[in-house]
Design a protein around this motif. Sequence first.
Motif, PDB file in Angstrom:
ATOM      1  N   CYS A  85      -2.418  13.663 -17.272  1.00 12.27           N
ATOM      2  CA  CYS A  85      -1.138  13.346 -16.620  1.00 12.27           C
ATOM      3  C   CYS A  85      -1.456  12.879 -15.203  1.00 12.27           C
ATOM      4  CB  CYS A  85      -0.277  14.606 -16.593  1.00 12.27           C
ATOM      5  SG  CYS A  85       1.017  14.557 -15.333  1.00 12.27           S
ATOM      6  N   PRO A  86      -0.909  11.735 -14.784  1.00 11.70           N
ATOM      7  CA  PRO A  86      -1.242  11.241 -13.433  1.00 11.70           C
ATOM      8  C   PRO A  86      -0.829  12.193 -12.320  1.00 11.70           C
ATOM      9  CG  PRO A  86       0.502   9.920 -14.462  1.00 11.70           C
ATOM     10  CD  PRO A  86      -0.002  10.850 -15.503  1.00 11.70           C
ATOM     11  N   PHE A  87       0.024  13.170 -12.632  1.00  9.89           N
ATOM     12  CA  PHE A  87       0.456  14.115 -11.603  1.00  9.89           C
ATOM     13  C   PHE A  87      -0.158  15.508 -11.805  1.00  9.89           C
ATOM     14  CE2 PHE A  87       3.430  10.656 -11.775  1.00  9.89           C
ATOM     15  CZ  PHE A  87       3.490  10.285 -10.436  1.00  9.89           C
TER      16      PHE A  87
ATOM     17  N   LEU B 213      -0.419  17.653 -14.388  1.00 11.80           N
ATOM     18  CA  LEU B 213       0.077  18.723 -15.259  1.00 11.80           C
ATOM     19  C   LEU B 213      -0.858  18.908 -16.455  1.00 11.80           C
ATOM     20  CD1 LEU B 213       2.861  17.545 -13.899  1.00 11.80           C
ATOM     21  CD2 LEU B 213       3.915  18.951 -15.657  1.00 11.80           C
TER      22      LEU B 213
ATOM     23  N   CYS C 238       6.451  17.475 -12.679  1.00 11.84           N
ATOM     24  CA  CYS C 238       6.601  16.296 -13.553  1.00 11.84           C
ATOM     25  C   CYS C 238       7.492  15.270 -12.856  1.00 11.84           C
ATOM     26  CB  CYS C 238       7.219  16.715 -14.896  1.00 11.84           C
ATOM     27  SG  CYS C 238       7.653  15.301 -15.929  1.00 11.84           S
ATOM     28  N   ARG C 239       7.005  14.022 -12.771  1.00 16.44           N
ATOM     29  CA  ARG C 239       7.764  12.944 -12.098  1.00 16.44           C
ATOM     30  C   ARG C 239       8.483  12.065 -13.114  1.00 16.44           C
ATOM     31  NH1 ARG C 239       7.605  15.870  -8.970  1.00 16.44           N
ATOM     32  NH2 ARG C 239       6.542  16.047  -6.975  1.00 16.44           N
ATOM     33  N   LYS C 240       8.486  12.484 -14.365  1.00 15.75           N
ATOM     34  CA  LYS C 240       9.200  11.775 -15.441  1.00 15.75           C
ATOM     35  C   LYS C 240       8.739  10.315 -15.602  1.00 15.75           C
ATOM     36  CE  LYS C 240      13.413  14.540 -14.990  1.00 15.75           C
ATOM     37  NZ  LYS C 240      12.867  15.612 -15.780  1.00 15.75           N
ATOM     38  N   CYS C 241       7.451  10.071 -15.361  1.00 16.03           N
ATOM     39  CA  CYS C 241       6.940   8.700 -15.525  1.00 16.03           C
ATOM     40  C   CYS C 241       6.900   8.320 -17.011  1.00 16.03           C
ATOM     41  CB  CYS C 241       5.554   8.575 -14.911  1.00 16.03           C
ATOM     42  SG  CYS C 241       4.285   9.522 -15.792  1.00 16.03           S
ATOM     43  N   LYS C 242       6.836   9.323 -17.908  1.00 19.30           N
ATOM     44  CA  LYS C 242       6.856   9.160 -19.376  1.00 19.30           C
ATOM     45  C   LYS C 242       5.610   8.474 -19.933  1.00 19.30           C
ATOM     46  CE  LYS C 242      11.798   9.546 -19.758  1.00 19.30           C
ATOM     47  NZ  LYS C 242      12.994   9.209 -20.442  1.00 19.30           N
ATOM     48  N   LYS C 243       4.564   8.386 -19.128  1.00 16.50           N
ATOM     49  CA  LYS C 243       3.296   7.841 -19.642  1.00 16.50           C
ATOM     50  C   LYS C 243       2.857   8.647 -20.869  1.00 16.50           C
ATOM     51  CE  LYS C 243      -1.547   7.509 -18.196  1.00 16.50           C
ATOM     52  NZ  LYS C 243      -2.101   8.763 -18.717  1.00 16.50           N
TER      53      LYS C 243
ATOM     54  N   ILE D 110       8.592  15.012 -23.611  1.00 18.00           N
ATOM     55  CA  ILE D 110       7.814  15.864 -22.705  1.00 18.00           C
ATOM     56  C   ILE D 110       8.518  16.052 -21.361  1.00 18.00           C
ATOM     57  CG2 ILE D 110       5.603  16.054 -21.468  1.00 18.00           C
ATOM     58  CD1 ILE D 110       4.343  14.552 -23.903  1.00 18.00           C
ATOM     59  N   SER D 111       9.014  14.951 -20.786  1.00 16.32           N
ATOM     60  CA  SER D 111       9.599  15.070 -19.439  1.00 16.32           C
ATOM     61  C   SER D 111      10.849  15.950 -19.456  1.00 16.32           C
ATOM     62  CB  SER D 111       9.898  13.690 -18.858  1.00 16.32           C
ATOM     63  OG  SER D 111      10.704  12.948 -19.740  1.00 16.32           O
TER      64      SER D 111
HETATM   65  S1  SF4 Z   1       6.312  12.405 -17.692  1.00 16.23           S
HETATM   66 FE1  SF4 Z   1       4.375  13.146 -18.584  1.00 16.23          FE
HETATM   67  S2  SF4 Z   1       2.728  11.982 -17.598  1.00 16.23           S
HETATM   68 FE2  SF4 Z   1       4.600  11.701 -16.376  1.00 16.23          FE
HETATM   69  S3  SF4 Z   1       4.484  13.312 -14.811  1.00 16.23           S
HETATM   70 FE3  SF4 Z   1       5.671  14.168 -16.500  1.00 16.23          FE
HETATM   71  S4  SF4 Z   1       4.184  15.230 -17.759  1.00 16.23           S
HETATM   72 FE4  SF4 Z   1       3.008  13.873 -16.409  1.00 16.23          FE
END
Ligand code: SF4
Length: 369
Positions: free
Chosen positions: A303-305, A307, A341-346, A357-358
């Motif tokens: 996860c880029p952040f 997690l 979590c920044r909700k990037c949804k990668k 996941i987000s």
């Molecule tokens: S959406 Fe997924 S990849 Fe993006 S910050 Fe949240 S947990 Fe990490």
Amino acid sequence: MKYRKLAGEDVSVLGFGCMRFPLTDSSDVKTIDKEKSIEMIRYAIDHGVNYFDTAYVYHGEASESFLAEALGDRRKDVKIATKLPTWMVKTEDDFDRFLDEQLKRLKTDHIDFYLLHALDRDRVEKTVKPLKLIEKLNRAKAEGKIKHIGFSFHDDINAFKEIVDMNPDWEFCQLQFNYINTYYQAGLEGLEYAYKKGLNVIIMEPLLGGKLANPAPQVREKLDPSRTPAEWAFDYLWNREEVSITLSGMSLMDNVRDNISYAEKAEINMLSDADLNMLKSARAEFEKIALVPCTKCAYCMPCPFGLDIPGTFEIYNRSATQGVIAASEMYAELPVKADKCRKCKKCESVCPQSIKISQLMEKISADLG
Ligand code: SF4
Ligand code: SF4
């Protein structure tokens, strides 16, 4: 070891999944503990395992090269399966680029079993059809770079049937199936459909990311203690004539030893009606307590952040079996919590279980934070 047919070849009923090798740094999937993993691989080969299942993306793209190193002069004794990362294929040239790179990584002139990885309806429409991947598979097979062609799958039963029917040249497919997931994704209906259509079937996630090896007490209580929970899970699969290979991503030498000892007893129709009813009641208990269907495959990582996505879900799932207080204590130990979590949804674009996941991270933060 027992052997069954897969596309006409003799393969061990237990296949070695190369996505969960032990690590030297548990926060970095690339850091395969080579010494321990090579010992496990060599032991497995010496005890008759002849099928190794890797993929371009496993272990942060380190799995294929490591497997070549670990096999060394034993390459001739085993079948290698690997997969085209369909979600990374953007142009017609990418097929050959990936395949050639995989042959180099695996230090081999051919791949025994080559799969289009994680097909679903969307990938078929956006990638497989427009980029002519079926034609390319057939051409690579004619050139001898691939011996057998198939696909792995994550979508619903209707998509599964469409994919089976779209290509008369498929020889095998790989499905998520176990005594819990009988109505999930392709499920039992898909298993029977593929077999009737002449495809051999490989099973992945027989232990549901380890959950069926160490089930919650409510599930364990339903299982006859004359076999271990893992053994019941494997036997449920080997019991079926449709199943050629059951894969297991083994992380410990003990897993390798235990699974081989189970595989040595594998037989079609080895379970009685009473055994199957017992597994049905274990499934009913499991369904009462399942929160997130994460199998810890780690496709979503990193996860880029920062997690630890599967680790966070594991703790959340434990809140159903061990209580919210115990889970909150475990959650407090996580270095990066769900609220980051920044909700990037990668992660969501690659999760084979289609987990939101987000959204869940928000809920976990509220429930355990
Ligand atoms: S959406 Fe997924 S990849 Fe993006 S910050 Fe949240 S947990 Fe990490
Ligand atoms: S969240 Fe999805 S991609 Fe990530 S480990 Fe779990 S099942 Fe795999």
